[in-house]
Design a protein around this motif. Sequence first.
Motif, PDB file in Angstrom:
ATOM      1  N   VAL A 191       0.859  -1.184   0.000  1.00  0.00           N
ATOM      2  CA  VAL A 191       0.000   0.000   0.000  1.00  0.00           C
ATOM      3  C   VAL A 191       0.885   1.220   0.000  1.00  0.00           C
ATOM      4  CG1 VAL A 191      -1.848  -1.174   1.237  1.00  0.00           C
ATOM      5  CG2 VAL A 191      -0.157   0.114   2.533  1.00  0.00           C
ATOM      6  N   SER A 192       0.281   2.364  -0.263  1.00  0.00           N
ATOM      7  CA  SER A 192       0.987   3.637  -0.178  1.00  0.00           C
ATOM      8  C   SER A 192       1.173   3.987   1.289  1.00  0.00           C
ATOM      9  CB  SER A 192       0.184   4.727  -0.895  1.00  0.00           C
ATOM     10  OG  SER A 192       0.738   5.985  -0.679  1.00  0.00           O
ATOM     11  N   ILE A 193       2.414   4.038   1.738  1.00  0.00           N
ATOM     12  CA  ILE A 193       2.698   4.279   3.154  1.00  0.00           C
ATOM     13  C   ILE A 193       2.790   5.773   3.402  1.00  0.00           C
ATOM     14  CG2 ILE A 193       4.319   3.830   5.021  1.00  0.00           C
ATOM     15  CD1 ILE A 193       5.252   1.379   3.391  1.00  0.00           C
ATOM     16  N   SER A 194       1.948   6.290   4.269  1.00  0.00           N
ATOM     17  CA  SER A 194       1.952   7.703   4.592  1.00  0.00           C
ATOM     18  C   SER A 194       3.004   7.981   5.657  1.00  0.00           C
ATOM     19  CB  SER A 194       0.574   8.135   5.100  1.00  0.00           C
ATOM     20  OG  SER A 194       0.638   9.440   5.607  1.00  0.00           O
ATOM     21  N   HIS A 195       3.761   9.059   5.472  1.00  0.00           N
ATOM     22  CA  HIS A 195       4.799   9.420   6.421  1.00  0.00           C
ATOM     23  C   HIS A 195       4.256  10.191   7.621  1.00  0.00           C
ATOM     24  CE1 HIS A 195       7.796   7.830   3.836  1.00  0.00           C
ATOM     25  NE2 HIS A 195       7.732   8.793   2.923  1.00  0.00           N
ATOM     26  N   ASP A 196       3.025  10.655   7.568  1.00  0.00           N
ATOM     27  CA  ASP A 196       2.532  11.476   8.677  1.00  0.00           C
ATOM     28  C   ASP A 196       1.162  11.024   9.163  1.00  0.00           C
ATOM     29  OD1 ASP A 196       0.977  12.196   6.578  1.00  0.00           O
ATOM     30  OD2 ASP A 196       1.474  14.337   6.615  1.00  0.00           O
ATOM     31  N   GLY A 197       0.820   9.774   8.937  1.00  0.00           N
ATOM     32  CA  GLY A 197      -0.433   9.250   9.462  1.00  0.00           C
ATOM     33  C   GLY A 197      -1.628   9.483   8.580  1.00  0.00           C
ATOM     34  N   LEU A 198      -1.459  10.122   7.421  1.00  0.00           N
ATOM     35  CA  LEU A 198      -2.586  10.317   6.522  1.00  0.00           C
ATOM     36  C   LEU A 198      -3.022   8.976   5.950  1.00  0.00           C
ATOM     37  CD1 LEU A 198      -1.414  13.460   4.522  1.00  0.00           C
ATOM     38  CD2 LEU A 198      -3.009  13.392   6.436  1.00  0.00           C
ATOM     39  N   ARG A 199      -4.291   8.902   5.538  1.00  0.00           N
ATOM     40  CA  ARG A 199      -4.789   7.646   4.983  1.00  0.00           C
ATOM     41  C   ARG A 199      -4.058   7.330   3.688  1.00  0.00           C
ATOM     42  NH1 ARG A 199      -7.524   8.255   0.416  1.00  0.00           N
ATOM     43  NH2 ARG A 199      -8.446  10.285  -0.112  1.00  0.00           N
ATOM     44  N   PRO A 200      -3.880   6.054   3.372  1.00  0.00           N
ATOM     45  CA  PRO A 200      -3.304   5.682   2.080  1.00  0.00           C
ATOM     46  C   PRO A 200      -4.200   6.171   0.945  1.00  0.00           C
ATOM     47  CG  PRO A 200      -3.306   3.823   3.600  1.00  0.00           C
ATOM     48  CD  PRO A 200      -4.145   4.896   4.233  1.00  0.00           C
ATOM     49  N   LEU A 201      -3.588   6.477  -0.181  1.00  0.00           N
ATOM     50  CA  LEU A 201      -4.352   6.931  -1.331  1.00  0.00           C
ATOM     51  C   LEU A 201      -4.973   5.747  -2.055  1.00  0.00           C
ATOM     52  CD1 LEU A 201      -1.964   9.654  -2.823  1.00  0.00           C
ATOM     53  CD2 LEU A 201      -3.843   9.950  -1.211  1.00  0.00           C
ATOM     54  N   SER A 202      -6.172   5.958  -2.580  1.00  0.00           N
ATOM     55  CA  SER A 202      -6.868   4.921  -3.336  1.00  0.00           C
ATOM     56  C   SER A 202      -6.390   4.927  -4.777  1.00  0.00           C
ATOM     57  CB  SER A 202      -8.371   5.175  -3.297  1.00  0.00           C
ATOM     58  OG  SER A 202      -8.684   6.364  -4.024  1.00  0.00           O
ATOM     59  N   ALA A 203      -6.806   3.919  -5.529  1.00  0.00           N
ATOM     60  CA  ALA A 203      -6.491   3.873  -6.955  1.00  0.00           C
ATOM     61  C   ALA A 203      -7.044   5.105  -7.665  1.00  0.00           C
ATOM     62  CB  ALA A 203      -7.042   2.597  -7.571  1.00  0.00           C
TER      63      ALA A 203
END
Length: 313
Positions: A6-18
Motif C-alpha cells: 500500500v501507499s505508506i503515509s509518512h505522517d499518518g494520513l490515509r493511504p491513497l486509493s487507486a
Amino acid sequence: MAHDFVSISHDGLRPLSAKDWEARLVRYIDLRPCYNAFIDCRSPGSEAKENFTIIGPGVSENPDQYVHIAEPHGFNIGGARQPPACVNSQHSHDTAEVFLVHTGHWRFDLGETGQDAQVEMGPGDVISIPTGMFRGFTNIGSDIGFLWAVLGEDDPGRVLWAPDVFKLARKHGLILLETGQLIDTVAGQTVPAGAAIMPETTAKQVASLHVATQAEAESFVAKARPGTFPIIDRNGVLRGEHGFSLSQVSLNEGQRLEEVAGTVIFVHKGALTLTCENGPVLLQIGDTLSVPHQHDPMIIANQDSVIHVVKKV
C-alpha cells in the motif's frame, strides 16, 4: 504482507486509493495538445506542433491551454510533440529549461537565427539550456517525436522571442499582449481596450543574450546511456542551478522504484505497477505521475524499465 503493498503515509494520513492515484497520473494517451499555444503557431514550418502543460501553468501564451495538474510543485512539466521537419522557433526563457528526448530525433539550434551552435539528439538524451540564450528545436527524424520538458520554478516567466518571430506572427494575424495573451485577428479577436501590445524584441535585448560556442552547446547535453545516475544535480552529469534535480533510474523486472515521495516520475521505457489498497495502477510508456510528499507508494517494474525522476531541491 499486505501492508507492504500500500501507499505508506509518512505522517499518518490515509493511504491513497487507486482513484486518488489516477488523479495524479497523466497518461500519454490522455495528453491534451494545444496547437496555438505560442505566437509562432502560424509561422511556416511550425503550424503542426503540439504543446502540452502537464504540471503547472507553463509558459503558454494561450489562456485556453489545458493544464493537467495545476498543483504547484516548485517546477513545471510540459511537452512538445512535432511531426518531421516541424520547427519550434527561436526563443529564450527566464528559468531553467530541460528536455528529455522521449521519441524521435531532434536538432537544437542556439542563437537568434539558430546558427550559433547546433546539437543533434535522440531518445534518452537530455539537454539543459541556460537562461538568457536563444534556442529552438526541429524534429529531424522521419516519425513524430515527443520531448518531455521541465521548467524551473512555479512561475517560469514568459518567453522572449527572436525579432523575426514577431514579424512572421504579425504577417499571419497574431498579436502578443504584454500580459502574455495571444490575440488571433484571423479568428476575429481584437486587442482589448487599454491592453498593451508586447514590444518586439530589440537589438539591445538580443545583444544582451549569451552566444554559445559549439563546445558549450555540446556541454549542455547528457547523452543516453544505461544505468541509474543523477543527470541534473550537484554531482550530476549536468550541473548548475536549476531548482530541481533529474535522475535516471534503470529497473530490472520485479525491482521496486525506491524513495519516490515528493517526486514526479516519467516512464521513458517499460511499464510499472503501483499497488494500493483497492487495486493496482498501471504506469505505461510516456506516463507522468506526481507523488505527494507524504506518500511512498509501492511501484514495481513489470519489465525492464527506464524511469526519469524529478524532485524540487
